[in-house]
Each structure stands twice: as structure tokens, then as C-alpha cells.
Write a protein that holds these residues in place. Structure first.
Motif, PDB file in Angstrom:
ATOM      1  N   SER A  85       0.029 -13.464   1.361  1.00  0.00           N
ATOM      2  CA  SER A  85       0.992 -14.462   0.739  1.00  0.00           C
ATOM      3  C   SER A  85       2.197 -14.478   1.634  1.00  0.00           C
ATOM      4  CB  SER A  85       1.631 -13.843  -0.537  1.00  0.00           C
ATOM      5  OG  SER A  85       2.199 -12.478  -0.485  1.00  0.00           O
ATOM      6  N   HIS A  86       3.035 -15.350   1.480  1.00  0.00           N
ATOM      7  CA  HIS A  86       4.233 -15.649   2.574  1.00  0.00           C
ATOM      8  C   HIS A  86       5.457 -15.217   1.396  1.00  0.00           C
ATOM      9  CE1 HIS A  86       7.285 -17.917   4.635  1.00  0.00           C
ATOM     10  NE2 HIS A  86       6.609 -17.476   5.483  1.00  0.00           N
ATOM     11  N   THR A  87       6.516 -14.755   1.920  1.00  0.00           N
ATOM     12  CA  THR A  87       7.798 -14.280   1.153  1.00  0.00           C
ATOM     13  C   THR A  87       8.285 -15.314   0.452  1.00  0.00           C
ATOM     14  OG1 THR A  87       9.071 -14.683   3.126  1.00  0.00           O
ATOM     15  CG2 THR A  87       8.410 -12.403   2.726  1.00  0.00           C
ATOM     16  N   SER A  88       8.037 -16.618   0.606  1.00  0.00           N
ATOM     17  CA  SER A  88       8.462 -17.758   0.121  1.00  0.00           C
ATOM     18  C   SER A  88       7.704 -18.085  -1.684  1.00  0.00           C
ATOM     19  CB  SER A  88       8.519 -19.130   0.752  1.00  0.00           C
ATOM     20  OG  SER A  88       7.056 -19.459   1.184  1.00  0.00           O
ATOM     21  N   GLN A  89       6.773 -17.287  -1.691  1.00  0.00           N
ATOM     22  CA  GLN A  89       6.021 -17.461  -2.534  1.00  0.00           C
ATOM     23  C   GLN A  89       6.082 -16.430  -3.900  1.00  0.00           C
ATOM     24  OE1 GLN A  89       1.944 -17.359  -0.308  1.00  0.00           O
ATOM     25  NE2 GLN A  89       1.701 -19.402  -1.023  1.00  0.00           N
ATOM     26  N   HIS A  90       7.270 -15.871  -3.768  1.00  0.00           N
ATOM     27  CA  HIS A  90       7.440 -14.644  -4.879  1.00  0.00           C
ATOM     28  C   HIS A  90       8.680 -14.790  -5.429  1.00  0.00           C
ATOM     29  CE1 HIS A  90       3.862 -12.392  -3.856  1.00  0.00           C
ATOM     30  NE2 HIS A  90       3.965 -12.816  -2.565  1.00  0.00           N
ATOM     31  N   ALA A  91       8.660 -14.736  -6.838  1.00  0.00           N
ATOM     32  CA  ALA A  91       9.939 -14.752  -7.570  1.00  0.00           C
ATOM     33  C   ALA A  91      10.163 -13.232  -7.982  1.00  0.00           C
ATOM     34  CB  ALA A  91       9.942 -15.665  -8.811  1.00  0.00           C
ATOM     35  N   ASP A  92       9.282 -12.533  -8.040  1.00  0.00           N
ATOM     36  CA  ASP A  92       9.151 -11.156  -8.512  1.00  0.00           C
ATOM     37  C   ASP A  92       8.307 -10.200  -7.690  1.00  0.00           C
ATOM     38  OD1 ASP A  92       9.431  -8.871  -9.835  1.00  0.00           O
ATOM     39  OD2 ASP A  92       8.452  -9.557 -11.600  1.00  0.00           O
ATOM     40  N   LEU A  93       8.897  -9.392  -6.978  1.00  0.00           N
ATOM     41  CA  LEU A  93       8.281  -8.401  -5.924  1.00  0.00           C
ATOM     42  C   LEU A  93       7.800  -7.030  -6.860  1.00  0.00           C
ATOM     43  CD1 LEU A  93      10.066  -8.947  -2.743  1.00  0.00           C
ATOM     44  CD2 LEU A  93       7.866  -9.770  -3.205  1.00  0.00           C
ATOM     45  N   SER A  94       8.246  -6.983  -7.898  1.00  0.00           N
ATOM     46  CA  SER A  94       7.875  -5.791  -8.744  1.00  0.00           C
ATOM     47  C   SER A  94       6.338  -5.900  -9.000  1.00  0.00           C
ATOM     48  CB  SER A  94       8.807  -5.553 -10.028  1.00  0.00           C
ATOM     49  OG  SER A  94       8.381  -6.399 -10.787  1.00  0.00           O
ATOM     50  N   VAL A  95       5.596  -6.784  -8.855  1.00  0.00           N
ATOM     51  CA  VAL A  95       4.278  -6.855  -9.059  1.00  0.00           C
ATOM     52  C   VAL A  95       3.572  -6.100  -8.369  1.00  0.00           C
ATOM     53  CG1 VAL A  95       4.331  -9.331 -10.112  1.00  0.00           C
ATOM     54  CG2 VAL A  95       3.714  -8.986  -7.684  1.00  0.00           C
ATOM     55  N   PHE A  96       4.151  -5.421  -7.223  1.00  0.00           N
ATOM     56  CA  PHE A  96       3.581  -4.745  -6.049  1.00  0.00           C
ATOM     57  C   PHE A  96       3.515  -3.222  -6.510  1.00  0.00           C
ATOM     58  CE2 PHE A  96       3.927  -8.503  -3.760  1.00  0.00           C
ATOM     59  CZ  PHE A  96       2.491  -8.902  -3.627  1.00  0.00           C
ATOM     60  N   ARG A  97       4.280  -2.797  -7.613  1.00  0.00           N
ATOM     61  CA  ARG A  97       4.419  -1.467  -7.938  1.00  0.00           C
ATOM     62  C   ARG A  97       3.225  -0.775  -8.026  1.00  0.00           C
ATOM     63  NH1 ARG A  97       6.354  -2.361 -12.613  1.00  0.00           N
ATOM     64  NH2 ARG A  97       8.666  -2.229 -11.914  1.00  0.00           N
ATOM     65  N   GLY A  98       2.948   0.288  -7.360  1.00  0.00           N
ATOM     66  CA  GLY A  98       1.910   1.328  -7.111  1.00  0.00           C
ATOM     67  C   GLY A  98       0.843   0.786  -6.090  1.00  0.00           C
ATOM     68  N   ARG A  99       1.179  -0.339  -5.240  1.00  0.00           N
ATOM     69  CA  ARG A  99       0.336  -0.908  -4.443  1.00  0.00           C
ATOM     70  C   ARG A  99       0.814  -0.655  -3.003  1.00  0.00           C
ATOM     71  NH1 ARG A  99      -1.126  -6.866  -5.707  1.00  0.00           N
ATOM     72  NH2 ARG A  99      -2.954  -6.467  -4.499  1.00  0.00           N
ATOM     73  N   ARG A 100      -0.267  -0.810  -1.995  1.00  0.00           N
ATOM     74  CA  ARG A 100      -0.038  -0.482  -0.607  1.00  0.00           C
ATOM     75  C   ARG A 100       0.396  -2.090   0.123  1.00  0.00           C
ATOM     76  NH1 ARG A 100      -5.253   2.366   0.671  1.00  0.00           N
ATOM     77  NH2 ARG A 100      -5.869   0.465  -0.292  1.00  0.00           N
ATOM     78  N   VAL A 101       1.388  -1.873   0.554  1.00  0.00           N
ATOM     79  CA  VAL A 101       1.655  -3.562   1.166  1.00  0.00           C
ATOM     80  C   VAL A 101       2.260  -3.297   2.733  1.00  0.00           C
ATOM     81  CG1 VAL A 101       3.440  -5.568   1.006  1.00  0.00           C
ATOM     82  CG2 VAL A 101       2.499  -4.208  -1.203  1.00  0.00           C
ATOM     83  N   ALA A 102       1.676  -4.024   3.573  1.00  0.00           N
ATOM     84  CA  ALA A 102       2.198  -4.391   4.758  1.00  0.00           C
ATOM     85  C   ALA A 102       3.149  -5.765   4.931  1.00  0.00           C
ATOM     86  CB  ALA A 102       1.025  -4.497   5.765  1.00  0.00           C
ATOM     87  N   VAL A 103       4.108  -5.554   5.361  1.00  0.00           N
ATOM     88  CA  VAL A 103       5.164  -6.478   5.580  1.00  0.00           C
ATOM     89  C   VAL A 103       5.419  -6.917   7.138  1.00  0.00           C
ATOM     90  CG1 VAL A 103       7.503  -7.540   4.990  1.00  0.00           C
ATOM     91  CG2 VAL A 103       6.748  -5.993   3.787  1.00  0.00           C
ATOM     92  N   ILE A 104       4.761  -8.190   7.265  1.00  0.00           N
ATOM     93  CA  ILE A 104       4.988  -8.664   8.966  1.00  0.00           C
ATOM     94  C   ILE A 104       6.175  -9.315   9.109  1.00  0.00           C
ATOM     95  CG2 ILE A 104       3.569  -9.917  10.660  1.00  0.00           C
ATOM     96  CD1 ILE A 104       2.001  -7.659   8.856  1.00  0.00           C
ATOM     97  N   GLY A 105       7.058  -9.054   9.787  1.00  0.00           N
ATOM     98  CA  GLY A 105       8.223  -9.430  10.252  1.00  0.00           C
ATOM     99  C   GLY A 105       9.374  -8.447  10.350  1.00  0.00           C
TER     100      GLY A 105
END
Length: 443
Positions: free
Chosen positions: A200-220
Motif C-alpha cells: 500500500s501507499h501511505t496516502s491510502q491509510h486513515a488508521d495505521l493501528s490495523v497493523f498491530r501485531g504485524r511486521r511492516v517494512a516502510v520504504i522511504g
């Protein structure tokens, strides 16, 4: 919710509903100026047009991108003196709104919540703009078809089926459709990046808490990457930030009082200190007149990726940041997405994550304005070496009566147009020029 204005506070000439806009156009027989977009730039241009008495119709969701495409909990990177929307009348600044709320005055040391800025935009719209229509503009074509003269104006078709003639069109659509996704990642989302896809792109999120407990790589390595990483970590996600640059840059804490020598060597501007920023903010027309190659260099190098000064303590240490690393290959599998990394940094050679969040910015490309007909887009002269439109000093494109502002004007006027601070300069030039197109469009 911003409270409606009392009748005595409202400007009598301003339409308060779309129906009043349409009724006024029918009564006078004048073709309106159409503003597409209801963010800071669209609202500012509309406020100037309303004040001039010109017929105008504004389309969009008021502060829509700020309300729906910014994650909850985010703050503005800009300082209070750089986020005022522009109206030709006094009493329209953020400080006026805050004063009306009875809250303490904002200073350069006060990070501004995005929610406060949204409320300010809504307040500004009610005070200085009036009616904004949420009907989507489906298409804009030359009135009379391809090759018709400029005096014929434009035919505007709405998604709800309404068709009408506009004397001029101002495109203030912000960053809609401009999100950039690296080719090495695009295959992770064959149907396009989305919040519920692997990418996904950062412009597509209104709530980042949905990633609780998940592994996320942020590019940038800019503000959206770093603040998104902070919010996800604070929500319980495991976050790794991959930055191609050799280091992450944070803004310096503002100094409220500076000596004379400091002010001479590094003059202040709404976007920071230094002569380059002072010229970019103070004389945008000079930037427009520079050779295209120089403007591209300025746009690429000045005000590059960085984090706000107040963000450092939330990410520098608490978040895993790998500098000098970029994704060479991304392979989805049963255990997650395996990222093979390259670069000169000392970070890991591989990472396995559940989701990749691209904070990779935007590409200014006129082809993203799909509501403009193919014929109109084909007639637009581009800035040499870029994909944005070439613009006059009044922000008019090579198609007479068609104006661009905000991010789409950045290749012509420089990086100030990527920030709210550019609204006053743009609106004060677009509105008088667009009004001139209304002459000759009456009955």
C-alpha cells in the motif's frame, strides 16, 4: 463539527448551497468558473473568486484528502505561519480560528494536529467559500468539441449526469492519482496498491493501528515514512524503515529569537531559514522564469525528504531504521514477503514482513487528471523534461482558460506549491485571470 455561521456573519453575495449557485448562474446567464478540488488550494482560489463576485462552482470534498488520506494521529510538518489558507479579507488565518476556539496561540514550537487543520479548513470554507458540491466531475472538454476556440469555454459533465458550460476551469485536485510506487514492488499488488493488499501507499491509510501485531517494512525516509513508522510501532507493529539515503534528516528545533547577523546570513521564510528558501517563497515568479533544468534541480534538491524536528525522539532509536538500503527484489510466500536488500548500508541483507508500506512520494503527471479529456491533455504543453503543465505567471496552461495550482504547479513555480504556504500567491493570481474569462459568456 464546525458550527454554521450566523446570518449576520455571512457574506450576502455568497451562495450557501449548490442550488443557489445554479440559480444565480441561471438568473445572470453567466457561465461559472469551475474549481475542481476543495483542499487548501481549491478553497483559497474559490474564496478569491467569491469575493470578486464572479459566478463560481466548487467541486470536491472539503479537506477530503486531509480527512481520509492522512492517518489518525498525524501532525503537520509545517509551522503555524506556513499553513494559512488565503482569502482576500482579514480574519481567515489559522490564528483567527484558534482564537475563536479560545485555545492558546500556536507558535513554531507547537506541532499542529491534522485534525485541527481539517477543522480550520472547514471553518474557512463556511466563512469565505460557501457552497461546495461533492458531485464528482466526470469529464471536462472544450465547449463545441476539439479545436473549438478559447472563448467557447468548457463543457463540464458531472457523475450525476448534469452537463453545463464553464467559462474557465481551475484544477486544484491535489495529489489524487499521483502516488508513486517503485517498479520493484508493484507486482505485490497486481490490482493496485491497497490497504488490504500486500502493498500500500501511505496516502491510502486513515488508521495505521490495523497493523498491530504485524511486521511492516516502510520504504522511504521522509515525513510520511517516519511518522507512519512511529504510529505503527506505537500501535504494536514491528516496523523496519528502509532508507536509500545514507542518513535520515530531521529538521532543527525552531529558534524563536535570532540575532541580526543570523537573520542576515540565513533569512527566515515560512518553509525554513536560508536564502534559497527566502527566494523560493518570496519570488515564485523568478523561479518560474529559471531554465527548466534549474527548476527541476531545485524541485528535486530543495526541501527534500526529512522528518519534523519533533518526530526525532519517536523514531530515532525506538524504530529500526536501515539507511543505505533499498529493495532489490520482493517475493511473496507462505511466511510473508521476503525482501532482498542491496546498498552500501550495514543493515540486513534480507527481511521478511507481512506488509510493505510505500512512503515513496508522488509523481507530478498531468496524465493523472483523467477527468480532463484526452484532447485537452494532448493540447497541454509540458514543462521541458517534466510531466507537469507549463504555466503562465497567472497559472494558466497552454489551453486558454484552464488553470493548475498546488502540486501540479510545482514543476513551473517550484517547491513552494507543494505546501499550503503557496495558496496566497496562487489564488491572488489565478482568480483575477479566471474572472476575465467570464466576460462574453453571458446570454
Amino acid at each position: 463539527m464546525v458550527q454554521p455561521l450566523s446570518k449576520q456573519d455571512q457574506t450576502p453575495e455568497r451562495a450557501e448551497t449548490p442550488e443557489q449557485d445554479r440559480a444565480e448562474a441561471e438568473r445572470t446567464g453567466a457561465a461559472p468558473v469551475v474549481v475542481i478540488g476543495a483542499g487548501p488550494y481549491g478553497l483559497s482560489v474559490a474564496a478569491h473568486l467569491r469575493a470578486s463576485g464572479a459566478p463560481v462552482r466548487v467541486f470536491g470534498v472539503v479537506m477530503g484528502s486531509w480527512r481520509h488520506d492522512m492517518a489518525s494521529g498525524m501532525f503537520l510538518k509545517s509551522t503555524p505561519d506556513a499553513v494559512d489558507l488565503a482569502a482576500p479579507l482579514p480574519g481567515a488565518e489559522l490564528a483567527d480560528f484558534v482564537r475563536e476556539l479560545g485555545e492558546p496561540q500556536l507558535t513554531e514550537l507547537t506541532p499542529i494536529p491534522c485534525t485541527l487543520f481539517v477543522r480550520y479548513g472547514q471553518w474557512f470554507q463556511e466563512r469565505h467559500v460557501g457552497a461546495v458540491e461533492e458531485s464528482r466531475v466526470a469529464s471536462v472538454t472544450r465547449a463545441g468539441g476539439p479545436g473549438a476556440g478559447a472563448r467557447r469555454g468548457f463543457t463540464v459533465r458531472l457523475q450525476d449526469g448534469e452537463v453545463f458550460t464553464a467559462s474557465a476551469v481551475v484544477v486544484a485536485s491535489g495529489l489524487t492519482g499521483l502516488a508513486r510506487i517503485p517498479q520493484t514492488l508493484a507486482h505485490l499488488a497486481p490490482d493496485g496498491p491497497a490497504a488490504d493488499a500486500l502493498l500500500s501507499h501511505t496516502s491510502q491509510h486513515a488508521d495505521l493501528s490495523v497493523f498491530r501485531g504485524r511486521r511492516v517494512a516502510v520504504i522511504g525516509g521522509g515525513q510520511s515514512a517516519l511518522e507512519s513508522a512511529a504510529l505503527m510501532r506505537e500501535s504494536g507493529a514491528t516496523v523496519d524503515v528502509l532508507v536509500r539515503a545514507e542518513r535520515v534528516i530531521f529538521g532543527g528545533r525552531p529558534v524563536l529569537t535570532r540575532g541580526l547577523l543570523q537573520r542576515i546570513v540565513k533569512p527566515a521564510s515560512p518553509l525554513g531559514t536560508g536564502w534559497a528558501l527566502a527566494v523560493i517563497c518570496g519570488i515564485p515568479e523568478l523561479v518560474r522564469r529559471l531554465p527548466a533544468r534549474t527548476r527541476r534541480y531545485i524541485l528535486r534538491r530543495v526541501l527534500g525528504p526529512s522528518g519534523g524536528w519533533w518526530l526525532r525522539e519517536r523514531v530515532d532509536g525506538p524504530v529500526n531504521i536501515h539507511t543505505g538500503r533499498e529493495v532489490a527484489e520482493a517475493t511473496p510466500g507462505p511466511d510473508g514477503i521476503r525482501l532482498r536488500l542491496t546498498g552500501s548500508g550495514d543493515g540486513p541483507a534480507e527481511l521478511t514482513v507481512d506488509h510493505v508500506l510505500a512512503a515513496t512520494g508522488y509523481t507530478i503527471d498531468i496524465e493523472a487528471t483523467r477527468f480532463l479529456s484526452p484532447e485537452l491533455r494532448a493540447d497541454l504543453v509540458r514543462v521541458p523534461g517534466a510531466l507537469g503543465p507549463r504555466l503562465s505567471s497567472d497559472f494558466e496552461s497552454s489551453v486558454p482558460g484552464l488553470y493548475f495550482t498546488g502540486n501540479l504547479a510545482a514543476p513551473a513555480f517550484g517547491p513552494m506549491m507543494r505546501f499550503v504556504v503557496g495558496t496566497r500567491y496562487a489564488a491572488s493570481r489565478i482568480a483575477p485571470a479566471a474572472v476575465r474569462h467570464t466576460a462574453g459568456h453571458g446570454r
